[in-house]
Design an enzyme around this catalytic site. Structure first.
Site, PDB file in Angstrom:
ATOM      1  N   CYS A 186      -2.244  -1.911   7.972  1.00  0.00           N
ATOM      2  CA  CYS A 186      -2.237  -2.974   6.947  1.00  0.00           C
ATOM      3  C   CYS A 186      -1.020  -3.886   7.055  1.00  0.00           C
ATOM      4  CB  CYS A 186      -2.339  -2.351   5.551  1.00  0.00           C
ATOM      5  SG  CYS A 186      -3.945  -1.573   5.262  1.00  0.00           S
ATOM      6  N   ASP A 216       0.776  -1.245   0.000  1.00  0.00           N
ATOM      7  CA  ASP A 216       0.000   0.000   0.000  1.00  0.00           C
ATOM      8  C   ASP A 216       0.810   1.301   0.000  1.00  0.00           C
ATOM      9  OD1 ASP A 216      -1.932  -1.949   0.270  1.00  0.00           O
ATOM     10  OD2 ASP A 216      -2.466  -1.419   2.319  1.00  0.00           O
ATOM     11  N   LYS A 269      -7.105  -4.333  -2.757  1.00  0.00           N
ATOM     12  CA  LYS A 269      -7.764  -4.950  -1.609  1.00  0.00           C
ATOM     13  C   LYS A 269      -8.611  -3.915  -0.875  1.00  0.00           C
ATOM     14  CE  LYS A 269      -3.738  -4.445   1.441  1.00  0.00           C
ATOM     15  NZ  LYS A 269      -4.334  -3.673   2.521  1.00  0.00           N
TER      16      LYS A 269
END
Length: 182
Positions: free
Chosen positions: A111, A15, A78
């Site tokens: 995350c 990310d 995601k």
């Protein structure tokens, strides 16, 4: 946990996205170190998986990392914090056959932490590249690193991991990596 072995390792970039990166602590250094990890893993033949959390809102992976990946830039989008709970990620990881995951990305306490925690529970060996991970605050990063280490992940750095994967000096790979980390 054994040393990193390039035949069993996979680099995970979590990310590192356009709209999130400006607020991340030491983001320029983090991007530079992830770039080195990507380029080094490509030299060594270690595959790379990239995830993006809600790309519509947070944008795509930052340009320097997309450039480092070249044609291998195929992000897995995601919507769950843990990549391990997303079917496309699980499928890609399973297809790789790799059991040692080298983890970079943001945010360390959200995350990254949730992904690593799930991966450890699933029996993967996880190496955290501490200088290629960050959060909005240093404190959040440090707390997350501490928890992940206590859960079984091991800490490393960009240079340490790349040379651990290289094993020997005097090769063309070693020379390419030496130039990369300077």
């Amino acid at each position: 946990m054994p040393r990193l072995d390039r035949s069993n390792a996979l680099l995970l970039v979590i990310d590192v996205q356009e709209k999130l990166i400006p607020v991340i602590d030491e983001h320029e250094s983090v991007i530079r170190n992830i770039d080195r990890m990507i380029r080094g893993c490509r030299i060594l033949g270690v595959p790379v998986i990239v995830t993006e959390q809600y790309a519509k809102g947070l944008g795509h992976t930052v340009e320097p990392l997309r450039a480092a990946l070249g044609d291998d830039y195929r992000p897995i989008e995601k919507d769950c914090f843990s990549a391990h709970r997303c079917t496309p990620f699980e499928s890609a990881l399973s297809r790789s056959g790799r059991k040692q995951l080298i983890v970079t990305g943001i945010e360390t306490h959200v995350c990254v932490y949730q992904t690593v925690s799930d991966l450890l529970r699933a029996g993967y060996e996880v190496t955290l590249i501490a200088d290629a991970l960050s959060s909005r605050t240093q404190q959040n990063k440090e707390i997350a690193l501490h928890r992940m280490e206590n859960e079984g992940a091991k800490l490393s750095s960009t240079e340490m991991a790349l040379f651990e994967l290289t094993v020997v000096s005097g090769t063309d790979e070693f020379r390419a990596l030496s130039r990369l980390v300077k």
